[in-house]
Design an enzyme around this catalytic site. Structure first.
Site, PDB file in Angstrom:
ATOM      1  N   LYS A  53       0.841  -1.205   0.000  1.00 56.55           N
ATOM      2  CA  LYS A  53       0.000   0.000   0.000  1.00 56.55           C
ATOM      3  C   LYS A  53       0.871   1.247   0.000  1.00 56.55           C
ATOM      4  O   LYS A  53       0.636   2.184  -0.774  1.00 56.55           O
ATOM      5  CB  LYS A  53      -0.915   0.015   1.234  1.00 56.55           C
ATOM      6  CG  LYS A  53      -2.128  -0.879   1.106  1.00 56.55           C
ATOM      7  CD  LYS A  53      -2.862  -1.022   2.432  1.00 56.55           C
ATOM      8  CE  LYS A  53      -3.872  -2.161   2.346  1.00 56.55           C
ATOM      9  NZ  LYS A  53      -4.338  -2.628   3.638  1.00 56.55           N
ATOM     10  N   GLN A  97      -5.197  -1.393   9.470  1.00 61.77           N
ATOM     11  CA  GLN A  97      -5.160  -2.748   8.932  1.00 61.77           C
ATOM     12  C   GLN A  97      -5.812  -3.740   9.904  1.00 61.77           C
ATOM     13  O   GLN A  97      -5.511  -3.748  11.095  1.00 61.77           O
ATOM     14  CB  GLN A  97      -3.689  -3.135   8.671  1.00 61.77           C
ATOM     15  CG  GLN A  97      -3.495  -4.493   8.023  1.00 61.77           C
ATOM     16  CD  GLN A  97      -3.963  -4.558   6.582  1.00 61.77           C
ATOM     17  OE1 GLN A  97      -3.944  -3.565   5.861  1.00 61.77           O
ATOM     18  NE2 GLN A  97      -4.392  -5.721   6.148  1.00 61.77           N
ATOM     19  N   ASP A 120     -11.627   2.896   3.758  1.00 59.72           N
ATOM     20  CA  ASP A 120     -11.990   1.474   3.750  1.00 59.72           C
ATOM     21  C   ASP A 120     -13.502   1.285   3.594  1.00 59.72           C
ATOM     22  O   ASP A 120     -13.963   0.185   3.282  1.00 59.72           O
ATOM     23  CB  ASP A 120     -11.594   0.834   5.095  1.00 59.72           C
ATOM     24  CG  ASP A 120     -10.370  -0.058   4.989  1.00 59.72           C
ATOM     25  OD1 ASP A 120     -10.125  -0.586   3.894  1.00 59.72           O
ATOM     26  OD2 ASP A 120      -9.688  -0.217   6.009  1.00 59.72           O
TER      27      ASP A 120
HETATM   28  N1  GUN Z   1      -7.390  -6.690   6.049  1.00 56.46           N
HETATM   29  C1  GUN Z   1      -7.644  -7.425   4.935  1.00 56.46           C
HETATM   30  N2  GUN Z   1      -8.261  -6.664   3.996  1.00 56.46           N
HETATM   31  C2  GUN Z   1      -8.386  -5.435   4.525  1.00 56.46           C
HETATM   32  C3  GUN Z   1      -8.916  -4.215   4.028  1.00 56.46           C
HETATM   33  O1  GUN Z   1      -9.432  -4.102   2.905  1.00 56.46           O
HETATM   34  N3  GUN Z   1      -8.842  -3.157   4.873  1.00 56.46           N
HETATM   35  C4  GUN Z   1      -8.299  -3.251   6.121  1.00 56.46           C
HETATM   36  N4  GUN Z   1      -8.281  -2.163   6.884  1.00 56.46           N
HETATM   37  N5  GUN Z   1      -7.795  -4.357   6.612  1.00 56.46           N
HETATM   38  C5  GUN Z   1      -7.828  -5.451   5.811  1.00 56.46           C
END
Ligand code: GUN
Length: 301
Positions: A53, A97, A120
């Site tokens: 990311k 996350q 998100d």
């Molecule tokens: N963990 C796995 N996929 C995601 C996501 O799309 N966003 C977040 N914040 N955590 C994750």
């Protein structure tokens, strides 16, 4: 019949290119979108996601703010960081996350994020906006799935869609997005009776259950569009002792001989998630500054 293989890797690269063009346009006006990513603990898969990311955020010309906290971090400390990021004008998007360590209530953290920075789309305000058809942030993976469906078929009204999986991250928002496109949507899950029969009704089948190759070829309606969200690591003895490979929730070769279009694993939905996160960060930056969101979702021409 042999299905079109939907190239999510190429679509995601194109989306990132269009985002980068938009970001460089904003940079000339002194606007640089910023994304803060918070990782608590040392889960290896999460570390890889967070690294990717950060790299892709910088590659499109946005600012990346990375916060890595120890696994022992208290809920109060994490809520304190979220409050600081909410107040920081350089931060347009905040992603914490998941999963979080046991001592932290993830829902409390999600609800602490400013809905205007919730790239998100997990905050109940944004989930509610999606449900009621009001513009807001849509979770990245389902948004990526919809863009891939629309890359092979733009008009979805009246089609039967089946979403297998009812998670808040994928299944439920996916169903809402498809309802928003006027599909007739069924959400199937582990307690669904005669799942193969339910799936066989689907013109659009989205599998998001995390069970390797569960969806078989004879579950697919001829000509269906199949979107495979699964990322499952399984043993691959053919490649040697102890070797593994990644497979989806759909038995790909079987399904590809029946479907009209299908996403591969890897290289299908996976690359779309981060691209959509960057797209949502661009949206956050635009909304917060009263700028118009550039049309980055669809390839031009
Ligand atoms: N963990 C796995 N996929 C995601 C996501 O799309 N966003 C977040 N914040 N955590 C994750």
């Amino acid at each position: 019949m042999s299905a079109t293989i939907i190239d999510g890797k190429a679509y995601a690269a194109g989306l990132r290119t269009r985002i980068a063009e938009a970001v460089s346009g904003f940079a000339r006006q002194g606007v640089v979108p910023g994304l803060a990513v918070v990782l608590v603990g040392e889960d290896p898969a999460s570390q890889i996601y967070v690294r990717n990311k950060a790299r892709q955020t910088m590659e499109v010309g946005m600012s990346s703010f990375e916060h890595v906290l120890p696994a022992s971090t208290s809920e109060a400390a994490l809520l304190g960081l979220v409050a600081k990021l909410n107040a920081d004008p350089a931060v347009d998007g905040i992603l914490v996350q998941l999963p979080l360590p046991k001592q932290i209530d993830a829902q409390k953290v999600i609800e602490a994020i400013d809905p205007a920075k919730d790239v998100d789309g997990f905050h109940p305000i944004n989930a509610g906006k999606l449900m009621t058809g009001v513009p807001g942030f849509v979770s990245c993976t389902p948004l990526g799935c919809l863009l891939l469906v629309q890359s092979v078929r733009r008009e979805l009204a009246g089609l039967d869609a089946v979403v297998v999986g009812r998670s808040n991250i994928v299944g439920k928002p996916m169903a809402q997005l498809l309802v928003g496109q006027s599909c007739t949507v069924t959400v199937a899950h582990s307690r669904t009776r005669d799942l193969p029969e339910v799936c066989r009704r689907a013109d659009i089948l989205v599998a998001a259950v995390g069970r390797p190759e569960m969806v078989r070829g004879d579950w697919i309606k001829p000509g269906a569009i199949v979107i495979d969200v699964g990322i499952n690591r399984v043993p691959n003895p053919a490649a040697g002792e102890g070797k593994t490979k990644v497979v989806g929730d759909v038995a790909f070769a079987e399904a590809a001989s029946v479907a009209s279009a299908i996403t591969p694993v890897p290289g299908g939905v996976g690359p779309m998630t981060i691209a959509c996160l960057l797209r949502n960060t661009l949206q956050a930056a635009c909304v917060r500054r009263g700028l118009e969101m550039p049309p980055v979702d669809m390839a031009r021409g």
